[in-house]
Design a protein around this motif. Structure first.
Motif, mmCIF file in Angstrom:
data_model
loop_
_atom_site.group_PDB
_atom_site.id
_atom_site.type_symbol
_atom_site.label_atom_id
_atom_site.label_comp_id
_atom_site.label_asym_id
_atom_site.label_seq_id
_atom_site.Cartn_x
_atom_site.Cartn_y
_atom_site.Cartn_z
ATOM 1 N N UNK A 9 -8.853 47.971 -5.173
ATOM 2 C CA UNK A 9 -9.633 48.465 -4.030
ATOM 3 C C UNK A 9 -11.018 47.832 -3.992
ATOM 4 N N UNK A 10 -11.671 47.753 -5.144
ATOM 5 C CA UNK A 10 -13.013 47.161 -5.199
ATOM 6 C C UNK A 10 -12.954 45.689 -4.843
ATOM 7 N N UNK A 11 -11.967 44.982 -5.355
ATOM 8 C CA UNK A 11 -11.824 43.558 -5.023
ATOM 9 C C UNK A 11 -11.523 43.362 -3.540
ATOM 10 N N UNK A 12 -10.702 44.234 -2.954
ATOM 11 C CA UNK A 12 -10.388 44.134 -1.532
ATOM 12 C C UNK A 12 -11.630 44.339 -0.675
ATOM 13 N N UNK A 16 -13.387 41.493 1.702
ATOM 14 C CA UNK A 16 -13.561 41.786 3.126
ATOM 15 C C UNK A 16 -15.029 41.637 3.521
ATOM 16 N N UNK A 17 -15.924 41.989 2.616
ATOM 17 C CA UNK A 17 -17.347 41.845 2.922
ATOM 18 C C UNK A 17 -17.774 40.392 2.993
#
Length: 79
Positions: A9-12, A16-17
């Motif tokens: 989730x953190x990597x996604x 995305x940012x």
């Protein structure tokens, strides 16, 4: 399992940012202004008054002195 999902989730969110298109850099026009040297002298009238000013060591010293009173009932009794 929870740590793996949190890491994904953190990597996604991070990817995305970074994938966002940033706006083009906007150029700002500078305005030039001339400097005007003008001096004006003002006359100051001196007053020869000496008002009485009291200087206390501590702020609100009269109030603290009034609030720190003791009565006969406040004193410790010897048995």
């Amino acid at each position: 399992m929870k740590t793996i999902l949190t890491l994904i989730f953190v990597l996604f969110i991070g990817m995305a940012g970074q994938a966002q298109n940033s706006a083009a850099e906007v150029k700002v026009e500078t305005a030039t202004m001339s400097i005007v040297a003008a001096t004006a002298k003002q006359e100051v009238a001196l007053k020869n008054e000496n008002p009485v000013a009291r200087l206390y060591m501590f702020k609100n010293s009269k109030i603290t002195k009034a609030l720190s009173f003791t009565t006969k009932l406040n004193k410790a009794k010897l048995a």
